[in-house]
Design a protein around this motif. Structure first.
Motif, PDB file in Angstrom:
ATOM      1  N   LEU C 125       0.791  -1.229   0.000  1.00 47.21           N
ATOM      2  CA  LEU C 125       0.000   0.000   0.000  1.00 47.21           C
ATOM      3  C   LEU C 125       0.821   1.276   0.000  1.00 47.21           C
ATOM      4  N   ILE C 126       1.999   1.264   0.631  1.00 48.68           N
ATOM      5  CA  ILE C 126       2.680   2.551   0.766  1.00 48.68           C
ATOM      6  C   ILE C 126       2.937   3.202  -0.593  1.00 48.68           C
ATOM      7  N   PRO C 127       3.646   2.539  -1.519  1.00 48.65           N
ATOM      8  CA  PRO C 127       3.860   3.230  -2.797  1.00 48.65           C
ATOM      9  C   PRO C 127       2.549   3.514  -3.529  1.00 48.65           C
ATOM     10  N   LEU C 128       1.602   2.568  -3.464  1.00 48.28           N
ATOM     11  CA  LEU C 128       0.356   2.767  -4.199  1.00 48.28           C
ATOM     12  C   LEU C 128      -0.452   3.918  -3.630  1.00 48.28           C
ATOM     13  N   GLN C 129      -0.480   4.055  -2.318  1.00 49.19           N
ATOM     14  CA  GLN C 129      -1.356   5.083  -1.751  1.00 49.19           C
ATOM     15  C   GLN C 129      -0.686   6.440  -1.616  1.00 49.19           C
ATOM     16  N   VAL C 130       0.655   6.480  -1.583  1.00 45.32           N
ATOM     17  CA  VAL C 130       1.279   7.811  -1.536  1.00 45.32           C
ATOM     18  C   VAL C 130       1.585   8.303  -2.940  1.00 45.32           C
ATOM     19  N   TYR C 211       9.990   1.962   4.528  1.00 45.07           N
ATOM     20  CA  TYR C 211       8.619   2.480   4.668  1.00 45.07           C
ATOM     21  C   TYR C 211       8.681   3.948   5.083  1.00 45.07           C
ATOM     22  N   ILE C 212       9.551   4.239   6.069  1.00 41.40           N
ATOM     23  CA  ILE C 212       9.601   5.602   6.577  1.00 41.40           C
ATOM     24  C   ILE C 212      10.068   6.551   5.486  1.00 41.40           C
ATOM     25  N   SER C 213      11.175   6.203   4.812  1.00 45.67           N
ATOM     26  CA  SER C 213      11.650   7.189   3.841  1.00 45.67           C
ATOM     27  C   SER C 213      10.740   7.283   2.637  1.00 45.67           C
ATOM     28  N   THR C 231      -4.351   4.421   6.616  1.00 45.74           N
ATOM     29  CA  THR C 231      -3.518   3.220   6.506  1.00 45.74           C
ATOM     30  C   THR C 231      -2.045   3.606   6.498  1.00 45.74           C
ATOM     31  N   ILE C 232      -1.732   4.629   5.714  1.00 44.43           N
ATOM     32  CA  ILE C 232      -0.334   5.017   5.560  1.00 44.43           C
ATOM     33  C   ILE C 232       0.193   5.577   6.879  1.00 44.43           C
ATOM     34  N   TRP C 233      -0.623   6.376   7.542  1.00 40.33           N
ATOM     35  CA  TRP C 233      -0.189   6.892   8.845  1.00 40.33           C
ATOM     36  C   TRP C 233       0.078   5.753   9.813  1.00 40.33           C
ATOM     37  N   ALA C 234      -0.831   4.790   9.821  1.00 39.56           N
ATOM     38  CA  ALA C 234      -0.664   3.667  10.747  1.00 39.56           C
ATOM     39  C   ALA C 234       0.610   2.898  10.415  1.00 39.56           C
ATOM     40  N   LEU C 235       0.831   2.666   9.123  1.00 38.82           N
ATOM     41  CA  LEU C 235       2.025   1.929   8.725  1.00 38.82           C
ATOM     42  C   LEU C 235       3.282   2.729   9.029  1.00 38.82           C
ATOM     43  N   PHE C 236       3.162   4.041   8.929  1.00 42.41           N
ATOM     44  CA  PHE C 236       4.303   4.898   9.251  1.00 42.41           C
ATOM     45  C   PHE C 236       4.683   4.756  10.726  1.00 42.41           C
ATOM     46  N   GLY C 309      -5.230   0.943  11.024  1.00 45.38           N
ATOM     47  CA  GLY C 309      -5.226   1.793   9.835  1.00 45.38           C
ATOM     48  C   GLY C 309      -6.114   1.223   8.748  1.00 45.38           C
ATOM     49  N   MET C 310      -5.979  -0.071   8.508  1.00 45.63           N
ATOM     50  CA  MET C 310      -6.764  -0.660   7.424  1.00 45.63           C
ATOM     51  C   MET C 310      -8.237  -0.659   7.763  1.00 45.63           C
TER      52      MET C 310
END
Lengths: 189, 346, 602
Positions: C125-130, C211-213, C231-236, C309-310
């Protein structure tokens, strides 16, 4: 697309940023170990140590290597490639020297009969903490070796200074970390 | 053979479920996907509501079935405090539990998809958010307040004149030591531990000469007399768990721990109260300690002062036993002489 | 490694375009495409599939030890057939039992709910959602998976050695785990456990760094931090927790390794084991617990936050309503993340911890209940007056909230040191953390799988099986863990394999039987889900539209089967937050749509 790229260039390069996060992570590991050290040094049965002189020599070496690394980075930015090559080579040699000196440091401690086994003491922590630090330096040395070989044999097409900058930052980090650890041991051990 | 049948039945069940599931997909396509979707939506919404109702009934039923099986009234002064804290917490949390679960499933049922409804665009409301930050914060402050108040009472220093018992855990048994008439334990050092000196007492220390060592039988305590347990371990971490007294403390090798409480009911009282003739206070090891963890059981007898005195006077201190053993060994001069204070065998 | 993908968008788009028509020019071999792939989506799937395999193993272990707990003394000859002397006479031996619970805990906590959950969804999700073509460093990302894979190999190999795997509980407290003589599992199995965990830590660090960077540096144009989906915030926050706490575990494990094999005294002191007096003095067994729980507690949130997040995302999408209180949700994630580092000693109230220190940890621990309460109320309000589509993903999200409430509330019992004295290390703890961390996070993971399966594989999971899966699992979870609290209230210690010798704890025989039967059924239904998963990858109904759920986030602007690089052509620009559902009478407004002239403000 142009706009997207421009915006991304304004931010810190992702690799550099990744390195900073990694540094935070490495610091946490050493924080764990040093706080364990502090807790334990207050318990009974603790044995102190005398710091071997080799660690002073290695300190001088790694400080010097930080200087050469910085100079190498500057030459790279100025496109003074010859100067860059021998400076990065020198840094590499100093890095290896550092590790060798650490080895002698451990050996002289070992000869003072400070070994792994037996009751708790600063010696056991020293082997673990300095050992792990040395491993991180080895990692840096390998990175330097790669850069060094690239500088000689690789045809540097991209004049991106990012890999060199990343290596330099990491190198300064292990340098500063070393000084902190040494001071820590001198102050508390 | 039996297992084979079970596996076969499971597989068959799998297959059938799967075929039905696959068929239902085709049927849905045939009947019109939209219609099928609406129907499953309705069914599941209804089931959520059923789950809520049956669930709450289940919670009640479960409590009715099991509340008699938890351990009655606490048998120590601290246990009473702990139980009180427990019931306060149950009260607060159960209230929140019912409200939130009802809201969750009711909303899911009530606001199920329907053509006539439009979702209400409601991104935030600062007032509401402040309310449900502040209310839990207040409720928790109350709980923390009570909790810490009781906690300091329980972990505070034991009253003067409390009886002391040393408890030592090792794989997989409990050993006890009473300080004897001088009310002071003699020193011990783990390297002195041998078969004859199971706790590693230092015989040079005169305080230890009247210490009484007890193992293989229950620990004896006096009712309504505060007791301070000094807890240690010889090998791995154990834990002195006293469920009836609601007390618990780890036994850590190298780092002695303590806890104190006042037993308020004798074993005889408890037998009367529970109606179980074989009632006994148990010490359970609550910290995983290896293969025999499950069976690392000790017992406690709580009795009156007179009964206790009668019991303890019958015991002879370990020091005397050790002297006798040493004398016996000296007499037998053919054997190599091992003194009682021999240090560890490596 | 150095030529990051976003420098040459043209070539990647080209590659992606080829991916659209199969059997075009194969620029990637099978190996680089599916095995040593640097595509974040493939890596995510690798994490998921490996996680599923581990979940089966870990779940099977729980079924085995539940057999012992439900039917102590009964013989199951089939066990002897499979496990030989570990189950002599068809009865699970104590060493085997402890190996099973240790491995169950380790596998589920680390390999399934850390790697399988955040590894999968962070990667996917990270690359797809950001709005990025890939991670900051796809190479490190690939390494992250392969380190996890190596950790898996080492951990699996420990199952097959003659002395068996580690058996000191998943918390591996020394001295039990440090003394070879203290238990069979503390022999070679324990060393392998440490090695596997060290590899695992490296894997999660490499992942976390990326993930962070990626989140901070590679967001597409217009994607400000406050427009990120939750989701992204939670994963962060998950990644931040992991990056800062896993190294501490590593340092604790290194010291343990030294104590085990080189005779140091970090954790060992005054020990006589098996009649042998050890020379170690001045060590502290409690020190390990501090180091362990400094990771161990954040680990709980590493597991839980991605699920939160999800669930936030899925509840919002399927209620067709914005998530209520986005900023409050974010603030509470942040608060949980900070507090997670400050509460570790609440696992140690009965270790002889200084009572004053204990009271500080009580305060900090119960503080976590406040952000948790905010989250729950916000989820409830998100459902309120929605137009809820009860898809399997929604149901699992609702189930997550229900379980999170139930398990969270019992946390208030355990976080209170006074009550913890009685409940510590009893079945109450087992019930509590299984509900709030184990099953709830599993529900979050299932919700995520049902929701993003179409994005991962371009096909749907079978929904009927999804509903069966949900209902059996939800009912089963409550049947298993709700009554278990009562065992704990009676003071029944955890990790007992047979209560028949105990007068205080032997009254729950029927209950234990019931729990065992239900857990076998629930396990069977999980197998059904796994079957559904693999069957649907190849045979599921095909996804025909790019945005099957009508969601706002960026991943649904990619092609149905996105290639490496995700978007054909330019990365879309973002103009709004991710939660404009039901606004101005429109069902949903994707993030890529510019703010209209007459649009109302929120």
């Amino acid at each position: 697309m142009e706009a997207v790229m421009n915006q991304q260039q304004k931010r810190m390069h992702p690799h550099k940023f990744t390195l900073w996060v990694a540094i935070a992570s490495i610091l946490m590991m050493f924080a764990g170990l040093t706080s364990a050290f502090i807790v334990k040094s207050n318990l009974t049965g603790w044995r102190n140590i005398v710091m071997p002189d080799f660690f002073w020599f290695s300190t001088a070496t790694i400080l010097a290597s930080s200087l050469t690394m910085q100079m190498a980075l500057r030459s790279f930015r100025q496109r003074a490639m010859d100067q860059y090559r021998w400076l990065i080579g020198l840094t590499f040699v100093l890095g290896v020297t550092f590790i060798v000196l650490q080895w002698f440091g451990f050996k002289s401690l070992w000869d003072q009969n400070i070994k792994f086994n037996g009751s708790a003491g600063a010696g056991q922590f020293l082997y673990v903490i300095f050992g792990l630090h040395a491993l991180h330096v080895v990692g840096g040395v390998i990175a330097l070796l790669v850069i060094f070989l690239k500088a000689f044999f690789g045809k540097i097409k991209l004049y991106s200074s990012v890999p060199v900058e990343v290596a330099a930052t990491y190198w300064h980090f292990v340098d500063i970390l070393w000084v902190c650890l040494l001071v820590f041991f001198l102050a508390i051990g | 053979m039996q297992t084979f049948f079970i596996v076969a039945i499971l597989l068959l069940g799998f297959l059938i479920t799967f075929q039905i599931a696959k068929a239902s997909e085709y049927v849905a396509v045939l009947r019109g996907e939209e219609k099928a979707k609406k129907q499953t939506n309705r069914v599941n919404a209804f089931m959520l509501l059923c789950f809520l109702i049956l669930g709450l009934i289940g919670v009640y039923y479960c409590n009715e079935r099991l509340k008699g099986k938890i351990l009655g009234e606490a048998a120590s002064n601290h246990g009473v405090l702990i139980d009180r804290m427990l019931y306060i917490t149950i009260g607060v949390t159960f209230f929140v539990f019912v409200i939130t679960q009802v809201a969750l499933f009711w909303f899911a049922y009530k606001y199920q998809q329907s053509d006539t409804r439009k979702a209400y665009y409601y991104p935030h409301n600062n007032k509401l958010e402040v309310i449900w930050t502040v209310i839990p914060a207040i409720a928790l402050t109350v709980l923390v307040g009570f909790g810490i108040f009781y906690w300091f009472k329980i972990t505070g220093t034991a009253p003067k004149g409390a009886m002391e018992v040393e408890v030592t855990g090792s794989q997989f048994k409990w050993e006890f030591r009473y300080p004897g008439n001088d009310k002071t334990f003699g020193k011990k050092y783990y390297k002195n531990i041998t078969g004859d000196n199971p706790l590693g007492q230092v015989w040079d220390d005169p305080y230890g000469h009247d210490d009484i060592y007890v193992t293989g039988e229950p620990m004896h305590l006096v009712v309504n007399k505060p007791v301070r347990l000094i807890i240690g371990s010889k090998d791995v971490i154990h834990d002195v768990g006293l469920a009836e007294f609601r007390m618990k403390m780890d036994a850590v090798p190298g780092t002695p721990t303590t806890m104190w409480f006042t037993p308020t009911k004798t074993t005889a009282d408890k037998i009367k109260e529970t109606g179980k003739a074989d009632f006994v206070y148990e010490i359970s090891c609550d910290q995983m300690c290896g293969r025999g963890h499950t069976g690392m059981r000790g017992e406690i007898i709580v009795e009156t002062q007179e009964e206790f005195d009668a019991w303890i006077t019958k015991k002879s201190p370990k020091y005397i036993d050790a002297l006798k053993a040493a004398a016996a060994q000296k007499a037998d001069s053919t054997k190599p002489v091992t003194t009682v204070s021999v240090s560890g065998v490596k | 490694m150095s030529d990051t993908i976003h420098i040459q968008p043209g070539s990647v788009a080209h590659e992606a375009a080829h991916d659209e028509h199969h059997h075009g020019h194969h620029e990637q071999s099978f190996i680089t495409k599916y095995v040593f792939s640097q595509d974040h989506k493939t890596i995510g799937k690798q994490f998921l599939v490996t996680g599923i395999i581990w979940a089966v193993v870990g779940g099977l272990f729980s079924v085995l030890f539940r057999l012992q707990l439900g039917f102590p003394g009964q013989s199951f000859p089939i066990l002897e057939t499979f496990f030989g002397h570990w189950a002599k006479g068809g009865q699970i031996q104590p060493e085997f039992y402890y190996a099973l619970i240790t491995m169950h805990g380790t596998v589920l906590v680390f390999f399934v709910l850390t790697a399988g959950l955040s590894g999968t969804f962070a990667n996917l999700l990270i690359p797809l959602q950001v709005g990025a073509r890939d991670m900051a460093s796809p190479f490190l990302n690939m390494l992250s998976y392969w380190f996890f894979f190596m950790a898996s190999i080492v951990m699996i190999s420990s199952l097959f050695i003659s002395t068996g795997p580690a058996a000191g509980g998943w918390t591996v407290y020394p001295p039990l785990s440090a003394l070879h003589d203290a238990s069979e599992g503390s022999k070679l199995g324990m060393d392998l456990w440490i090695v596997a965990m060290a590899l695992f830590v490296v894997s999660s660090l490499l992942g976390g760094l990326n993930y962070i960077s990626t989140i901070l540096n590679m967001r597409t144009k217009g994607m400000s931090m406050t427009r990120l989906p939750l989701t992204i915030w939670a994963l962060f926050f998950t990644a931040v927790l992991g990056v800062l706490s896993f190294p501490v575990l590593l340092s604790g494990l290194i010291l343990l390794l030294f104590d085990r094999n080189l005779g140091t005294s970090f954790y060992l002191s005054d020990i006589v084991v098996n009649g042998q007096t050890l020379p170690n003095e001045g060590g502290s067994a409690i020190l390990f617990q501090h180091l362990f729980w400094f990771l161990g507690h954040p680990e709980v949130y590493i597991i839980l936050l991605p699920a939160m997040g999800m669930v936030s995302e899925i509840l919002s999408v399927n209620s067709r309503k914005p998530i209520f209180g986005y900023m409050a949700m974010l603030g509470s994630l942040f608060a949980i993340c900070i507090l997670a580092f400050l509460v570790w000693a609440h696992h140690m109230f009965v270790t002889g911890l200084n009572p004053f220190l204990g009271s500080v940890f009580v305060l900090l621990t119960l503080l976590i209940a406040v952000p948790s309460a905010i989250k729950v109320f916000n989820w409830l309000t998100t459902l309120w007056r929605g137009n809820i589509r009860l898809l399997p993903s929604t149901l699992f999200a609702i189930g997550f909230v229900s379980l999170f409430i139930s398990g969270g509330l019992t946390g208030i019992f355990l976080g209170n040191s006074t009550i913890d004295i009685h409940l510590h290390d009893t079945m109450f703890v087992v019930a509590h953390f299984h509900i709030v961390m184990g099953v709830a996070s599993m529900f979050g993971m299932f919700a995520g799988v049902y929701h993003w399966f179409p994005k991962m594989f371009g096909r749907y999971l079978n929904t009927t099986l999804g509903y069966i899966h949900f209902w059996v699992t939800l009912v089963g979870a409550y049947l298993i863990f709700w009554p278990m609290h009562y065992e704990g209230l009676a003071g029944m210690p955890r990790r007992y394999l047979d209560k028949s010798v105990w007068r205080s704890f032997s009254q729950f025989g029927d209950l234990d039987k019931m729990i065992t039967v239900v857990s076998i059924i629930v396990f069977a239904v999980q197998l059904l889900f796994i079957f559904n998963f693999f069957y649907s990858i190849f045979k599921g109904r095909k996804v025909t539209s790019t945005n099957p759920w009508g969601a706002n986030t960026l991943e649904w602007t990619t092609p149905v089967n996105p290639g490496h690089g995700n978007w054909v052509g330019e990365i879309p620009e973002v103009h709004r937050w991710a939660y404009d559902y039901g606004k101005d009478g429109r069902e949903f407004i994707p993030q890529t749509e510019p703010i209209g002239a007459n649009e109302s403000k929120h």
